[in-house]
Write a protein that holds these residues in place. Structure first.
Motif, PDB file in Angstrom:
ATOM      1  N   ARG A 259      -0.281   5.682 -13.762  1.00 47.94           N
ATOM      2  CA  ARG A 259      -1.792   5.262 -13.977  1.00 47.94           C
ATOM      3  C   ARG A 259      -2.419   5.128 -12.870  1.00 47.94           C
ATOM      4  O   ARG A 259      -3.737   5.194 -12.607  1.00 47.94           O
ATOM      5  N   HIS A 260      -1.842   4.804 -11.619  1.00 43.84           N
ATOM      6  CA  HIS A 260      -2.370   4.644 -10.499  1.00 43.84           C
ATOM      7  C   HIS A 260      -3.181   5.963  -9.847  1.00 43.84           C
ATOM      8  O   HIS A 260      -4.233   5.845  -9.043  1.00 43.84           O
ATOM      9  N   VAL A 261      -2.567   6.787 -10.245  1.00 45.08           N
ATOM     10  CA  VAL A 261      -3.458   8.091 -10.089  1.00 45.08           C
ATOM     11  C   VAL A 261      -4.826   7.961 -10.283  1.00 45.08           C
ATOM     12  O   VAL A 261      -5.675   8.549  -9.669  1.00 45.08           O
ATOM     13  N   PHE A 262      -4.879   7.574 -11.758  1.00 44.35           N
ATOM     14  CA  PHE A 262      -6.307   7.658 -12.317  1.00 44.35           C
ATOM     15  C   PHE A 262      -6.956   6.465 -11.544  1.00 44.35           C
ATOM     16  O   PHE A 262      -8.354   6.606 -11.705  1.00 44.35           O
ATOM     17  N   TYR A 263      -6.445   5.547 -11.055  1.00 38.76           N
ATOM     18  CA  TYR A 263      -7.101   4.348 -10.458  1.00 38.76           C
ATOM     19  C   TYR A 263      -7.838   5.029  -9.187  1.00 38.76           C
ATOM     20  O   TYR A 263      -8.892   4.597  -8.824  1.00 38.76           O
ATOM     21  N   GLY A 264      -7.075   6.005  -8.667  1.00 34.42           N
ATOM     22  CA  GLY A 264      -7.530   6.182  -7.344  1.00 34.42           C
ATOM     23  C   GLY A 264      -9.027   7.060  -7.444  1.00 34.42           C
ATOM     24  O   GLY A 264      -9.664   7.227  -6.363  1.00 34.42           O
ATOM     25  N   LEU A 265      -9.261   7.562  -8.680  1.00 32.68           N
ATOM     26  CA  LEU A 265     -10.419   8.300  -8.739  1.00 32.68           C
ATOM     27  C   LEU A 265     -11.569   7.445  -8.669  1.00 32.68           C
ATOM     28  O   LEU A 265     -12.546   8.219  -8.347  1.00 32.68           O
ATOM     29  N   SER A 266     -11.541   6.273  -9.162  1.00 31.28           N
ATOM     30  CA  SER A 266     -12.795   5.448  -9.132  1.00 31.28           C
ATOM     31  C   SER A 266     -12.593   4.150  -8.077  1.00 31.28           C
ATOM     32  O   SER A 266     -13.565   3.506  -8.017  1.00 31.28           O
ATOM     33  N   PHE A 267     -11.460   4.079  -7.400  1.00 27.44           N
ATOM     34  CA  PHE A 267     -11.450   3.003  -6.463  1.00 27.44           C
ATOM     35  C   PHE A 267     -12.057   3.294  -5.149  1.00 27.44           C
ATOM     36  O   PHE A 267     -12.118   4.312  -4.929  1.00 27.44           O
ATOM     37  N   PRO A 268     -12.857   2.471  -4.801  1.00 27.03           N
ATOM     38  CA  PRO A 268     -13.902   2.719  -3.702  1.00 27.03           C
ATOM     39  C   PRO A 268     -13.109   2.649  -2.212  1.00 27.03           C
ATOM     40  O   PRO A 268     -13.397   1.794  -1.330  1.00 27.03           O
ATOM     41  N   LEU A 269     -12.128   3.629  -2.127  1.00 25.94           N
ATOM     42  CA  LEU A 269     -11.417   3.623  -1.025  1.00 25.94           C
ATOM     43  C   LEU A 269     -12.164   4.207   0.459  1.00 25.94           C
ATOM     44  O   LEU A 269     -11.850   3.694   1.258  1.00 25.94           O
ATOM     45  N   HIS A 270     -13.221   4.675   0.042  1.00 24.68           N
ATOM     46  CA  HIS A 270     -14.181   5.195   1.057  1.00 24.68           C
ATOM     47  C   HIS A 270     -15.015   4.013   1.751  1.00 24.68           C
ATOM     48  O   HIS A 270     -15.232   4.085   2.912  1.00 24.68           O
ATOM     49  N   ARG A 271     -14.969   2.935   1.369  1.00 24.63           N
ATOM     50  CA  ARG A 271     -15.330   1.684   1.817  1.00 24.63           C
ATOM     51  C   ARG A 271     -14.290   1.174   2.907  1.00 24.63           C
ATOM     52  O   ARG A 271     -14.760   0.210   3.724  1.00 24.63           O
ATOM     53  N   ILE A 272     -12.950   1.207   2.883  1.00 25.11           N
ATOM     54  CA  ILE A 272     -12.190   0.511   3.776  1.00 25.11           C
ATOM     55  C   ILE A 272     -12.392   1.116   4.914  1.00 25.11           C
ATOM     56  O   ILE A 272     -11.972   2.412   5.362  1.00 25.11           O
ATOM     57  N   PRO A 273     -12.075   0.248   5.714  1.00 26.76           N
ATOM     58  CA  PRO A 273     -12.163   0.871   7.139  1.00 26.76           C
ATOM     59  C   PRO A 273     -10.887   1.131   7.937  1.00 26.76           C
ATOM     60  O   PRO A 273      -9.870   0.233   7.566  1.00 26.76           O
ATOM     61  N   GLY A 274     -10.742   2.156   8.883  1.00 31.40           N
ATOM     62  CA  GLY A 274      -9.496   2.417   9.426  1.00 31.40           C
ATOM     63  C   GLY A 274      -8.365   3.246   8.721  1.00 31.40           C
ATOM     64  O   GLY A 274      -8.405   2.981   7.307  1.00 31.40           O
ATOM     65  N   ARG A 275      -7.520   4.028   9.083  1.00 32.47           N
ATOM     66  CA  ARG A 275      -6.680   4.633   8.550  1.00 32.47           C
ATOM     67  C   ARG A 275      -5.460   3.713   8.098  1.00 32.47           C
ATOM     68  O   ARG A 275      -5.028   3.593   6.761  1.00 32.47           O
ATOM     69  N   LEU A 276      -5.133   2.470   8.893  1.00 29.50           N
ATOM     70  CA  LEU A 276      -4.186   1.475   8.373  1.00 29.50           C
ATOM     71  C   LEU A 276      -4.709   0.814   7.293  1.00 29.50           C
ATOM     72  O   LEU A 276      -4.070   0.500   6.184  1.00 29.50           O
ATOM     73  N   GLY A 277      -6.133   0.548   7.260  1.00 30.16           N
ATOM     74  CA  GLY A 277      -6.610  -0.413   6.299  1.00 30.16           C
ATOM     75  C   GLY A 277      -6.690   0.378   4.768  1.00 30.16           C
ATOM     76  O   GLY A 277      -6.181  -0.001   3.776  1.00 30.16           O
ATOM     77  N   ARG A 278      -6.899   1.816   4.981  1.00 33.46           N
ATOM     78  CA  ARG A 278      -6.833   2.483   3.729  1.00 33.46           C
ATOM     79  C   ARG A 278      -5.370   2.772   3.086  1.00 33.46           C
ATOM     80  O   ARG A 278      -5.173   2.912   2.186  1.00 33.46           O
ATOM     81  N   ALA A 279      -4.405   2.879   4.179  1.00 30.92           N
ATOM     82  CA  ALA A 279      -2.951   3.040   3.761  1.00 30.92           C
ATOM     83  C   ALA A 279      -2.596   1.686   3.061  1.00 30.92           C
ATOM     84  O   ALA A 279      -1.899   2.015   2.074  1.00 30.92           O
ATOM     85  N   TYR A 280      -3.090   0.594   3.667  1.00 30.77           N
ATOM     86  CA  TYR A 280      -2.570  -0.657   2.870  1.00 30.77           C
ATOM     87  C   TYR A 280      -3.251  -0.703   1.517  1.00 30.77           C
ATOM     88  O   TYR A 280      -2.806  -1.104   0.618  1.00 30.77           O
ATOM     89  N   ALA A 281      -4.557  -0.225   1.607  1.00 32.15           N
ATOM     90  CA  ALA A 281      -5.203  -0.511   0.266  1.00 32.15           C
ATOM     91  C   ALA A 281      -4.801   0.495  -0.956  1.00 32.15           C
ATOM     92  O   ALA A 281      -4.377  -0.022  -1.984  1.00 32.15           O
ATOM     93  N   VAL A 282      -4.300   1.558  -0.398  1.00 30.04           N
ATOM     94  CA  VAL A 282      -3.463   2.272  -1.351  1.00 30.04           C
ATOM     95  C   VAL A 282      -1.997   1.872  -1.804  1.00 30.04           C
ATOM     96  O   VAL A 282      -1.932   1.794  -2.850  1.00 30.04           O
ATOM     97  N   PHE A 283      -1.405   1.163  -0.949  1.00 28.74           N
ATOM     98  CA  PHE A 283      -0.086   0.409  -1.423  1.00 28.74           C
ATOM     99  C   PHE A 283      -0.370  -0.628  -2.236  1.00 28.74           C
ATOM    100  O   PHE A 283       0.423  -0.586  -3.092  1.00 28.74           O
ATOM    101  N   ALA A 284      -1.350  -1.240  -1.946  1.00 27.95           N
ATOM    102  CA  ALA A 284      -1.554  -2.740  -2.731  1.00 27.95           C
ATOM    103  C   ALA A 284      -2.531  -2.349  -3.772  1.00 27.95           C
ATOM    104  O   ALA A 284      -3.242  -3.503  -4.223  1.00 27.95           O
ATOM    105  N   LEU A 285      -2.886  -1.152  -4.220  1.00 31.82           N
ATOM    106  CA  LEU A 285      -3.577  -0.916  -5.278  1.00 31.82           C
ATOM    107  C   LEU A 285      -2.995  -1.354  -6.776  1.00 31.82           C
ATOM    108  O   LEU A 285      -2.527  -0.386  -7.610  1.00 31.82           O
TER     109      LEU A 285
END
Length: 232
Positions: free
Chosen positions: A84-110
């Motif tokens: 289900r996390h695949v579908f979460y990623g479609l609307s999760f505001p990942l573009h707001r997260i600063p930096g590659r490391l921050g985005r990587a953690y945001a994906v892991f902790a989603l």
């Protein structure tokens, strides 16, 4: 004196997580108790919370590990439960997260709770740092709760039944907040309908069947929902 942006984001995240974090802490203690009650060393609780951090999957993973389930079967089960996390990623505001490391953690902790917090808050007030702080605080609550539960269970041989119901109560609260925020109850009603159908047709595999039906229902609803013209 004007408050620093990073500190204000942290304060906002603490307020966001306060109620849900308490539930996650309590649920984490039940995971810790389950870990030591299943015969595993207490330190597996913080390891699961720190490396896996997948909520319901961690409970299932303990049972699969104790039963000696093959890795291939564990991998398939994980894919079905957390798909289900695949579908979460479609609307999760990942573009707001600063930096590659921050985005990587945001994906892991989603996790479900982090997704609910990020998608039910006004866009104007939702900064990337606030999202990240919320996810960090949720993981801290989870890991600390599971560690405490494991240590208590290992030291005092505690066995507390029915704590897993906290998981259900937590999702009821999140679903209620989502309905109130969006003023739309179709999603929760579809979920209940799918669960009832799965209960009737496949009681032994209710979770997987219900999730499959729900995903299919959401896709159909998406196709049938009228779209506003671009630029409207």
């Amino acid at each position: 004196m004007t408050e620093r942006p990073g500190r204000s984001d942290l304060r906002a995240a603490v307020a966001d997580v306060a109620g849900i974090g308490a539930g996650m802490f309590l649920l984490g203690t039940s995971l810790g108790l389950l870990v030591v009650g299943s015969g595993l060393a207490w330190w597996w609780a913080p390891v699961l919370g720190g490396v896996v951090f997948a909520g319901s999957m961690e409970f299932l993973l303990v049972a699969l590990a104790v039963a000696g389930t093959p890795l291939a079967a564990i991998a398939v089960t994980t894919l079905l439960v957390n798909g289900r996390h695949v579908f979460y990623g479609l609307s999760f505001p990942l573009h707001r997260i600063p930096g590659r490391l921050g985005r990587a953690y945001a994906v892991f902790a989603l996790i479900d709770e982090a997704y609910a917090l990020a998608t039910t808050r006004p866009d104007v007030a939702l900064s990337g740092r606030r999202i990240l702080w919320s996810q960090v605080l949720l993981q801290v609550c989870w890991v600390s709760g599971s560690t405490l539960g494991a240590l208590a269970g290992d030291t005092f041989s505690l066995r507390v039944p029915a704590l897993d119901f906290v998981f259900t109560a937590l999702f009821v609260v999140l679903a209620t907040e989502a309905v109130v925020a969006g003023r739309e109850a179709t999603g929760p009603l579809l979920a209940v309908a799918c669960a009832l159908v799965a209960r009737v047709v496949a009681p032994g595999e209710m979770l997987l069947v219900a999730m499959g039906l729900f995903v299919a229902a959401l896709l159909v609803r998406y196709r049938l929902t009228p779209r506003e013209p671009a630029g409207a």
